[in-house]
Write a protein that holds these residues in place. Structure first.
Motif, mmCIF file in Angstrom:
data_model
loop_
_atom_site.group_PDB
_atom_site.id
_atom_site.type_symbol
_atom_site.label_atom_id
_atom_site.label_comp_id
_atom_site.label_asym_id
_atom_site.label_seq_id
_atom_site.Cartn_x
_atom_site.Cartn_y
_atom_site.Cartn_z
ATOM 1 N N ASP A 101 0.834 -1.212 0.000
ATOM 2 C CA ASP A 101 0.000 0.000 0.000
ATOM 3 C C ASP A 101 0.866 1.258 0.000
ATOM 4 O OD1 ASP A 101 -2.301 -1.486 0.007
ATOM 5 O OD2 ASP A 101 -2.633 -1.350 2.171
ATOM 6 N N SER A 102 1.944 1.241 0.792
ATOM 7 C CA SER A 102 2.821 2.411 0.853
ATOM 8 C C SER A 102 3.534 2.632 -0.475
ATOM 9 C CB SER A 102 3.849 2.240 1.974
ATOM 10 O OG SER A 102 3.232 2.362 3.238
ATOM 11 N N TYR A 103 4.021 1.562 -1.084
ATOM 12 C CA TYR A 103 4.709 1.713 -2.375
ATOM 13 C C TYR A 103 3.724 2.192 -3.443
ATOM 14 C CZ TYR A 103 8.386 -1.065 -0.132
ATOM 15 O OH TYR A 103 9.357 -1.519 0.727
ATOM 16 N N THR A 104 2.484 1.739 -3.351
ATOM 17 C CA THR A 104 1.468 2.182 -4.315
ATOM 18 C C THR A 104 1.216 3.689 -4.168
ATOM 19 O OG1 THR A 104 0.402 0.003 -4.301
ATOM 20 C CG2 THR A 104 -0.925 1.869 -5.066
ATOM 21 N N LYS A 105 1.163 4.176 -2.929
ATOM 22 C CA LYS A 105 0.980 5.616 -2.706
ATOM 23 C C LYS A 105 2.180 6.393 -3.241
ATOM 24 C CE LYS A 105 -2.009 5.087 1.334
ATOM 25 N NZ LYS A 105 -2.113 5.189 2.816
ATOM 26 N N ALA A 106 3.372 5.831 -3.065
ATOM 27 C CA ALA A 106 4.566 6.504 -3.598
ATOM 28 C C ALA A 106 4.473 6.630 -5.111
ATOM 29 C CB ALA A 106 5.815 5.715 -3.206
ATOM 30 N N ILE A 107 3.996 5.575 -5.763
ATOM 31 C CA ILE A 107 3.837 5.602 -7.223
ATOM 32 C C ILE A 107 2.796 6.649 -7.621
ATOM 33 C CG2 ILE A 107 2.975 4.262 -9.204
ATOM 34 C CD1 ILE A 107 4.191 1.761 -7.735
ATOM 35 N N GLU A 108 1.691 6.661 -6.899
ATOM 36 C CA GLU A 108 0.618 7.614 -7.228
ATOM 37 C C GLU A 108 1.063 9.055 -7.034
ATOM 38 O OE1 GLU A 108 -2.395 6.272 -4.578
ATOM 39 O OE2 GLU A 108 -3.117 4.669 -5.910
ATOM 40 N N LEU A 109 1.942 9.292 -6.060
ATOM 41 C CA LEU A 109 2.410 10.654 -5.777
ATOM 42 C C LEU A 109 3.688 11.006 -6.540
ATOM 43 C CD1 LEU A 109 1.798 10.751 -1.920
ATOM 44 C CD2 LEU A 109 0.453 11.890 -3.702
ATOM 45 N N GLY A 110 4.195 10.060 -7.312
ATOM 46 C CA GLY A 110 5.391 10.334 -8.105
ATOM 47 C C GLY A 110 6.671 10.374 -7.292
ATOM 48 N N GLN A 111 6.708 9.667 -6.172
ATOM 49 C CA GLN A 111 7.906 9.649 -5.328
ATOM 50 C C GLN A 111 8.828 8.507 -5.771
ATOM 51 O OE1 GLN A 111 6.487 9.284 -1.301
ATOM 52 N NE2 GLN A 111 6.052 11.452 -1.097
ATOM 53 N N HIS A 112 9.884 8.880 -6.511
ATOM 54 C CA HIS A 112 10.859 7.882 -6.952
ATOM 55 C C HIS A 112 10.138 6.658 -7.526
ATOM 56 C CE1 HIS A 112 13.964 10.244 -4.991
ATOM 57 N NE2 HIS A 112 13.153 10.327 -3.942
ATOM 58 N N ILE A 113 9.407 6.914 -8.613
ATOM 59 C CA ILE A 113 8.467 5.905 -9.116
ATOM 60 C C ILE A 113 9.166 4.606 -9.506
ATOM 61 C CG2 ILE A 113 6.657 5.451 -10.802
ATOM 62 C CD1 ILE A 113 6.241 8.414 -11.061
ATOM 63 N N ALA A 114 10.305 4.669 -10.179
ATOM 64 C CA ALA A 114 10.979 3.439 -10.622
ATOM 65 C C ALA A 114 11.345 2.566 -9.429
ATOM 66 C CB ALA A 114 12.224 3.787 -11.434
ATOM 67 N N GLN A 115 11.927 3.213 -8.387
ATOM 68 C CA GLN A 115 12.296 2.436 -7.198
ATOM 69 C C GLN A 115 11.059 1.881 -6.494
ATOM 70 O OE1 GLN A 115 13.510 5.392 -7.976
ATOM 71 N NE2 GLN A 115 15.740 5.437 -7.730
ATOM 72 N N ALA A 116 9.981 2.657 -6.494
ATOM 73 C CA ALA A 116 8.755 2.196 -5.844
ATOM 74 C C ALA A 116 8.180 0.973 -6.559
ATOM 75 C CB ALA A 116 7.728 3.322 -5.797
ATOM 76 N N TYR A 117 8.193 1.019 -7.902
ATOM 77 C CA TYR A 117 7.741 -0.150 -8.660
ATOM 78 C C TYR A 117 8.618 -1.369 -8.348
ATOM 79 C CZ TYR A 117 4.189 1.826 -11.814
ATOM 80 O OH TYR A 117 3.032 2.365 -12.337
ATOM 81 N N LEU A 118 9.923 -1.145 -8.299
ATOM 82 C CA LEU A 118 10.852 -2.239 -8.017
ATOM 83 C C LEU A 118 10.553 -2.876 -6.656
ATOM 84 C CD1 LEU A 118 13.408 -3.948 -8.340
ATOM 85 C CD2 LEU A 118 14.749 -1.940 -7.683
ATOM 86 N N LEU A 119 10.411 -2.042 -5.632
ATOM 87 C CA LEU A 119 10.164 -2.562 -4.292
ATOM 88 C C LEU A 119 8.783 -3.203 -4.181
ATOM 89 C CD1 LEU A 119 11.811 0.331 -2.301
ATOM 90 C CD2 LEU A 119 12.562 -2.055 -2.305
ATOM 91 N N ARG A 120 7.800 -2.620 -4.847
ATOM 92 C CA ARG A 120 6.477 -3.233 -4.799
ATOM 93 C C ARG A 120 6.495 -4.583 -5.517
ATOM 94 N NH1 ARG A 120 1.029 -0.480 -7.214
ATOM 95 N NH2 ARG A 120 1.918 -1.271 -9.164
ATOM 96 N N GLY A 121 7.255 -4.651 -6.616
ATOM 97 C CA GLY A 121 7.381 -5.933 -7.320
ATOM 98 C C GLY A 121 8.004 -6.994 -6.440
ATOM 99 N N ALA A 122 9.035 -6.619 -5.690
ATOM 100 C CA ALA A 122 9.668 -7.574 -4.782
ATOM 101 C C ALA A 122 8.696 -8.005 -3.690
ATOM 102 C CB ALA A 122 10.917 -6.960 -4.172
#
Length: 325
Positions: free
Chosen positions: A51-72
């Protein structure tokens, strides 16, 4: 905790280290949602982390890293399709994100997309030519694809980079595994590290470690390794024989007979498959079946008679049976 989750957690730790380093260098506001996600992951709250990584993606916070961590994190939950999609999104946003290629390679390999996994690892090597970890992974994939020569070449390059590092030692052991030169005096820790850092889907790695454990008397560990070998390579007749030996030593006579029978089915000319099954049949009182197996064993290889006779004597001693003078 099963092996897949343990290995995925190990990968996730590496991702956290890599991403944290990138974030520390990034300008601007702190990536609160990514930090919160990492904290939730550390506590084992995977859904909260996602949920936190999804919010980071939605807010544009270091999106590539957020996708990577959410994928893991999705991978920890065994939601591999979502994990694969996120790894690909991370790569699309940042084509230099090495850990995203590693994650996608693992996911592609788990789906038996070896060509895709190989392509990802080759991209890592293009970005980090001196990566021992990538060379070992490349070698693992080449070995699975039947290209032993290419695998050894990769591993030798990994050794040459730093032979004293753990990964360098892993690569050296892997070369010996491919060449069949792994003995009981090898350190089990080296084989552990080999499997942990690469070759986790190569049956020979587990087979050799199981052989070492068997020779050292570590029956539970040997049983687990031979079972894993057979999951990866069900037609490895020697693994069936070795697992049968372990089961016999643990008192599972029917399991041992079943394993020896499977080895014989795969390779009827494997003398010790017959010999070992005969000994086990003798132990359960099937003297007629045992004698048939002994005869077949010696038909295949008469030179085994002294060793076979010694095994038969030991079996009879266990049964309290004495041969006539």
């Amino acid at each position: 905790m099963d092996v897949k989750i343990i290995k995925t957690l190990a990968i996730f730790v590496l991702l956290l280290i890599a991403v944290s380093a990138n974030l520390a260098q990034a300008p601007g506001a702190p990536p609160d949602y990514i930090k919160n996600g990492n904290q939730q992951n550390a506590k084992g709250n995977i859904d909260a982390a996602i949920d936190s990584y999804t919010k980071a993606i939605e807010l544009g916070q270091h999106i590539a890293q957020a996708y990577l961590l959410r994928g893991a994190a999705y991978n920890l939950k065994r939601e591999e399709d979502k994990a694969l999609s996120d790894a690909t999104s991370a790569i699309t946003l940042d084509a230099s994100l090495v850990e995203a290629y590693f994650l996608r390679a693992e996911l592609r390999q788990s789906k038996n997309d070896l060509a895709g996994a190989l392509s990802d690892i080759e991209r890592v090597l293009a970005l980090s030519p001196g990566s021992q970890r990538a060379l070992i992974k490349h070698a693992e994939l080449k070995k699975i694809m039947g290209e032993d020569g290419a695998a050894v070449s990769d591993l030798q390059m990994a050794v040459d980079i730093d032979p004293k590092s753990q990964l360098g030692r892993c690569a050296a052991v892997a070369i010996r595994v491919i060449r069949g030169d792994v003995r009981a005096d090898e350190v089990v820790a080296d084989l552990d590290a080999l499997i942990e850092n690469g070759f986790k889907n190569v049956p020979e790695a587990y087979f050799h470690r199981g052989t070492v454990h068997l020779q050292l008397g570590h029956l539970d560990e040997a049983l687990a390794d031979f079972t894993k070998t057979l999951q990866l390579d069900p037609r490895n007749a020697f693994a069936w024989i070795n697992r049968g030996s372990v089961r016999q030593a643990k008192g599972d006579t029917q399991g041992a007979i079943d394993d020896y029978s499977r080895a014989i089915e795969i390779n009827p000319e494997l003398a010790w498959g017959w010999g070992n099954r005969g000994v086990t049949r003798l132990l359960i009182g099937d003297t007629i079946g045992a004698q048939k197996d002994f005869d077949r064993c010696l038909e295949i290889d008469a030179s085994l008679k002294p060793l076979l006779d010694a095994k038969i004597r030991l079996a009879k001693e266990k049964l309290g049976v004495k041969d006539p003078p």
